[in-house]
Every structure is written in structure tokens, then in C-alpha cells.
Design an enzyme around this catalytic site. Structure first.
Site, PDB file in Angstrom:
ATOM      1  N   CYS A 165       0.792  -1.219   0.000  1.00 26.51           N
ATOM      2  CA  CYS A 165       0.000   0.000   0.000  1.00 26.51           C
ATOM      3  C   CYS A 165       0.827   1.272   0.000  1.00 26.51           C
ATOM      4  O   CYS A 165       0.436   2.269  -0.613  1.00 26.51           O
ATOM      5  CB  CYS A 165      -0.953  -0.037   1.196  1.00 26.51           C
ATOM      6  SG  CYS A 165      -2.053  -1.472   1.128  1.00 26.51           S
ATOM      7  N   VAL A 166       1.972   1.275   0.666  1.00 22.88           N
ATOM      8  CA  VAL A 166       2.794   2.491   0.682  1.00 22.88           C
ATOM      9  C   VAL A 166       3.377   2.746  -0.705  1.00 22.88           C
ATOM     10  O   VAL A 166       3.359   3.879  -1.207  1.00 22.88           O
ATOM     11  CB  VAL A 166       3.900   2.391   1.746  1.00 22.88           C
ATOM     12  CG1 VAL A 166       4.860   3.579   1.646  1.00 22.88           C
ATOM     13  CG2 VAL A 166       3.284   2.329   3.143  1.00 22.88           C
TER      14      VAL A 166
END
Lengths: 236, 236, 236, 236
Positions: A165-166
């Protein structure tokens, strides 16, 4: 990670950086004038032990996020949290899309304590907690229009996971027109190596990876956001 | 609306249709093979009297939606509801974006009964209720990827308001690649005239406006969705 | 449009405005500090006679756009044009999506003079001409990220058609977090009535409809955009 | 890459896979029924030597893409190419957004031979060549709606670069609801190591990395796409 493997990774990064810099990559996007803090998936399933989604390094990440929040809130900048959670985790009507065919997102049930933000870094009452369904905080959410309406030009990104997700959030951030700053000490993952190589890729192509102290110094020097009576920033 | 005004509108529509048809507009997009029902903002603030957002015509709209749900659920097609609601309805961190500068969305507080779906057409436990922040059900939501992962090619649209969320949702639907079918008896608004002219514009350019009975007949003739053990439709 | 019909429309708008204002709609979004001009589909297929897409009123629209361009360019604001055109106008690989099932977009072939911007309002060498495939200038294009990277907070919208691309663009603009200002004299369509009712709907819910002179006065009073050596606006 | 470094990477991947599999990650998304081929940035700036964007491994990648095209075209599936190019590569009106602050995209001028697809894998007349402005083939483009309107459920991805555009495209693909299949022999980059670790991350979380021969076997077994007279696929 063993010293040998760490050394091997640094050796690749060094060789790659040589090529990148010769060719004009690895530039600095820099800090803008109107930042927001974006904390990715720092909910209990990721920040606490014992869950399929648990990540490492929270003894460093949580204090880093606390310091960023303190510095950012002092200047009135937006603080946004995300979590990943689903209303329907089985059957054809699921909001998981296709992602459960790759990873165990069926364990992330909307409304459970597991998907609530870790109380050590609890959001204030007027801070947004965006429930996302995909890896990127921007995909299928109102994050971009929230930031845009708020005059934000820079996103300071923390959280987990680096390989999921980052990374996707950072790629989307610069695509949308926001300057991505990833805080080195405030991001993590659950398997060795992926933090290092994803930070390397990001710093080479998508955003600036900066140490916590430098980000804090930037926030400390920032002029507080001035707003008119409607809440709109005056200088936007 | 007085008879005079109704006649005037019909007179414009007739003249415009002449021009459109001469030029090759007002075609039929038609029904596809894999529909979903999309009910726009049929929550209490819109369906019950006494609210700034209250709409007219619920004595016709609600029964129409009930019949569509019964027909659609019998075939196992996805049924999706939207509501519009905000976590933060004042101050700079609002998720209203800029919309409160035009309409009173500050009255739509997340978690209140006003923004819950009307219980006369209550969603089943595994049906999606998407909380949107903007007019279109697609904007800043996971609706498109939900439909896409589900193999849907047609969206049957109901709800309110015609001049706002239903119109914008329909425009986005065909833009995204879904065949929009707007059910004439199942859409409404809160001021006279706007239902008529927005249905006219939509039928001319963006989707097919169809009577309830024809949509019900289509659903009745539809083969039930077959799914494999993972919930994915077999014929997608 | 006959006087009778015009009177009928004004009568509806007046009644509707009474309801809207009682309920808190029809607010002003207002001008921001960093505008851009967005000219929708002012290409020859729309601006010249004899095409299925030809629109009326170019004797007013073209001069209005010329004056807006002059005023905007004097202040260094972004000027963006769109056109609608397709690389493949038949067969399964078309980029028309489903839209040719409603309107004759198969007549808009990429690379032909018909889809080039009208030379009376020709773009300068460094102004963007965005080729869009759908009604909204934002849908499936880089417009939002272009504006965002440029620090824009307000979009001044002109062009055609009011019932199609201008309407959808305006709805998307406020959804994305930009203040939409639609210039009354600078928008048009090809059938009677639709300009009036779409401007009414927009002004009630999505953006401010403003007369040309007021928009020109705003641009005249605007401070020129200051930029640093990289081209980024200094005050963003 | 030296044998030592290659061994170090494999050692990390092996350790990480142990953790991932224990926790339920690294699942198979699998092939669907309606694939499309998506070739990322196989234009001369990337496929030929001597450019800042030149990539390695074209002696393997180009033949692999040729074989995929032959197999896919035989079944009538969509073949889509992307390139990255900009109309305005300096000054405030650039369509580069913020990306030139990280990498030398100012060298990718729209309309030059450098950004044209390599003629060894030239698109047919009716195949889409999408000009994108960002890393992902989906971001700010009509790719998603093109695929959606075409009934596609699976994207077979090739091209460059693995650490940039191929990775971001794959992440967006599963987010949008398409099954991503990355062809191991048909992707590349310009620095060592990044192909390996990005394929590892993707296969763990976002899509299936498959050998060329398996993808070719899948395409060979696929039923040809049947279409009705309008070009729409019959079985969608």
C-alpha cells in the site's frame, strides 16, 4: 536480514544508482508549501502482533508517527489515516474485488477492532479515516479530491506495507500531482528486504525518501495554515 | 407543474428530438447480459418528508424499487445502494470538498438515521451500501471496480436526485463502459421540471430511459447468474 | 425558441429557485485565487456549420472565448482545450467505448480537420489540447493531475455542448475539488432549451454561472502568476 | 548481476516466501476468460540503445512480444500498446505534471520517433496506442473503460520498465478488477536487480508472474472472441 544479504542489496543499489544518475534519474521532487500527513494502514491488524497482516518495526514507526502528528497538528495541516476493510468478505457481492485471489484480505472485516486505527496514534475527531478497498490510498477513494479541495501540494507518507500500500500510494501521489515524501523511519513491512528495495525504487523514480528528522525540521519551519471563516486555506 | 408548462416542455423535447434524430443522436445503447441494480441515495433524508433533501414521488419510486429488487435478487444480480454522508461536516478537514459551497451537504452526517437506506427497501446483508462524497456514485468510490470484478456490463439506475446524483452517475456509467438504463418510474427529484429535462438529455446522449415494466420483463427473462465456488460469475 | 416556451421555462426556474433557496441550495462557490480556462470541444466539427456535431451561437461564443483568452494569457494562467476524437471508429478495438451506441461519435476521426481546434481561437504552442474519449474533460484524461500539479483551484469553463460535455465536465470539476465557473455567453448547444435548463441545474448545484463581463473583470484584477525557475507557481 | 548478488536475492525471496505462504499470501489470481495484451512503453526510446530511457534484454523481450501478438491476434483479443510522451516539455504548461522532478521525462517529446512503438512489434491499424503521461497505463487514460467496454477480465502485461510503469500498471490492473498476468520473459528494465524484486513483490501481492510458454499455451487454448455485428463480444 543477514549482513551478507544487506551488503548484497547495498551493492546493487550502488551500482543501479550509478546508472540512474548518469542518465538523469534520482532527482529531488522536494517539499512543497502545503503538506498533508498520510498514514497508511496503521490499524491494529498491521500494528499489533498475531495477525496475518502484522508488520515489524512498530517500536520505531509508532513513535515516528506520533512526532509527525504533533509537528503537523501544530501547524494545522491535514492529517489523513487509511485502513483497509470490507463490508462483505465472502460470496459474489464482496467489495474485495479480485484482491482475495492474491492475499488474505477476507480477514479484514469492516467494523472490527482489527481494522481500527491503533490508539497510540489515534486520529483526532476532525481527522479523516479513509476506508480503502485496494492498495493505493487514492484508488477508489476521495483522497485526491479531499487534498485538492484543501490546497495540498505535498504528501508526507508513513505506514505499511512498503511493498504494497505504501508503494502504490506513493506512485499514485506523484501521478495525481502531489509531491510524495516517504519518511524512512515511519514505513515498514512484514518480510525482510522489501522495505529496502521499495524505498530504493521510490527514491529513484516516484518520490523523495527522507529521514524523520529532516521532515520534522521542515514541519517546524512551516508557517501555520491560515484559513478564512469557511475553513478554506487563505494562501491556496 | 401546470398543464401549460408541461405542454411547453413536451414541445421543446419534440423539436429537439427532430434535430437529434436527423443528426444520428438518440440511439439505443440497449440491455447487456450482466446487469446490476444501482439505487442512488434512497436514504431517509431523501425519501422521507421534512428534510432539506426530501424528494417527491416516493409513493411511486419505493414500490418500483421493491419490484426491481425482487426481480433482480431472484436472478442473483448485484444490488448496490449509495448514500451521501460526511464524517466531518465543518472546518477545514471536511470530506465535503467544495460541495457545501453550493448545496447544504453539511446536513448529511455519517452515522445518522437520515443517511441510512430507507428500510422499506432495505439492503440484504451481503449487498453493498457505498458511502459517496460527490454526486456520482462512481466518483471517489470503488463502484467501477466492484462492477468490473463482478463481470457487470449494464447498470439499471434508480433513485434521486435526477438533476444531481442520478444524472452524474449515468454520465459516468457510460463513460466507464457500462450500459446505463434509467428506470423512468423509479427516479425523482425535489423541484418540478428537472426530472423531465434530465431524462430527455440522458435518453438523447448517455443512456436509455426505460419504463419499469420493460426493465422487469428484461430481468424476468434473464438467466440466473451462475457462479463458481469462489463467487466469480462463470460466464463473465 | 418561441416566447411562450421561453416564458414557460423561466416560470419553472423561478418556482424551482424558490424551493431551492428555502432549502439552502443555489449557494455561490465563488472564484478562487488560481484559475485556469477550460475550453470544451471548440473544434471545427462543433464550431462550423454542416456537421452532425455543429452547434449554434458561435457568433457570440467565439468572441467571448477570444476575450477570455486575451485576459487569461495576460496573467499567465493555464489555458486548456479539449477535443473529442477517436483513433479507431469501427470494429471491436474502438476507443469509442459504448458511446457510439447513443450518439454519432464515429464521425470524429482523430487527425482530421474536423476535430482540430477552431483557428479563430487557436491554442498557443505551449497550451494543452487534450483529446478526450468521453463527455467529461476529466474522464480518462490527465486534466485533473495537470491542474493539480499547476496549483489551480478554479476552472473557468466554456464551449459545447451544454447538455453533454460542458455539463459533465462541470460536475466532475467540483467533484475533483475545483471551483467551476461557467461563462454564460461562452457555452452553447445544437438544440433549443438545453442551454437554459442545464445552466439552471448547474447554478443550483454544481458551479456558478457568471456573465462574461464579470469573469473578465475577475481576470483583469487577478495578480499575474509568479513562477520559479522550474515553472512551478510561487504562491501555490 | 554477480552470482553472489543473485544468490543473495534468491535467499531473501525464499525466506520471504516462507513467511508469505504461512500467512496466506502469494495466492494465484489465475487466467480469466477474456484476456487483452497490454504492452507497456515498447517504444524506441526504451527498446533501442543510446537513449536515457534505453532498457536491457530486448533480444528476449521483442521476440516474446511477437509470439504473444501472433497468438493473441489469432484469437481476436484486444492488443493495446502504451507510450509515454509529452506535448509540452518545458515551462509551466507542461503535461509532465511533477514527474520531471524525479526522472528525465522532458526527453520524451510527443510526435518524435523516440516515442513511437518499435516497428519490430508494430501495432496493427486497429490496435490502440495509448499515450500516457504517468507510470501506470491506467492513470489519466481511457484504458480501463476501453477494457471494460470490451468485456475484458484479464490483462497480460509485457514491457518496461519493471520498477516503474510495469509495476504501477499491474497494481492498478488488479485494483480496477482485471486479473494481471505478467509475462516473465517479456518484461525488463535498465538497472540490475529491479526486475527480480519487482516480479517477486507482484507475484506475492498483485498479479501472477507466468512464463511465456504457459501464457502462449493459455492463448492457444482460448476460444476465439465471437462478436456481434456491432463489434461487441457475444459472450461478455
Amino acid at each position: 536480514m543477514s549482513d551478507n544479504i544487506e551488503a548484497a542489496l547495498q551493492s546493487i543499489f550502488s551500482a543501479d544508482s550509478g546508472i540512474y544518475q548518469t542518465r538523469g534519474f534520482q532527482r529531488r521532487v522536494g517539499f512543497g508549501r502545503r503538506p498533508a500527513l498520510i498514514h497508511i494502514d496503521l490499524a491494529n491488524a498491521w500494528t499489533r502482533p498475531g495477525h496475518a497482516f502484522s508488520c515489524d518495526g512498530m517500536d520505531v514507526i509508532i513513535p515516528a508517527v506520533q512526532r509527525l502528528n504533533e509537528a503537523g497538528r501544530a501547524k494545522g495541516i491535514p492529517v489523513v489515516y487509511t485502513t483497509t476493510a470490507y463490508a462483505v468478505t465472502s460470496g459474489p457481492n464482496t467489495d474485495m474485488g479480485l484482491w482475495h485471489h492474491k492475499i488474505p484480505v477476507e480477514m479484514l472485516q469492516l467494523g472490527t477492532p482489527e481494522v481500527a486505527i491503533d490508539e497510540r496514534i489515534a486520529p483526532l475527531a476532525d481527522e479523516q479515516v479513509i476506508v480503502k478497498k485496494r492498495a493505493s490510498a487514492f484508488h477508489g477513494t476521495y483522497l485526491s479530491s479531499f487534498l485538492n479541495a484543501n490546497g495540498v501540494d505535498t504528501v508526507i507518507i508513513t505506514g505499511v506495507t512498503m511493498a504494497g500500500c505504501v508503494r502504490h500510494t506513493t506512485e499514485d501521489a506523484i501521478a495525481e500531482g502531489f509531491r510524495p515524501i516517504v519518511v524512512r523511519e515511519a514505513v515498514g513491512d512484514r518480510v525482510p528486504g522489501v522495505v529496502e528495495w521499495n524505498l530504493f525504487d521510490i527514491d529513484s523514480k516516484f518520490g523523495d525518501v527522507e529521514p524523520l528528522e529532516r521532515v520534522l525540521a521542515y514541519l517546524d519551519e512551516l508557517a501555520p495554515v491560515e484559513r478564512d471563516e469557511s475553513g478554506s486555506p487563505v494562501s491556496a
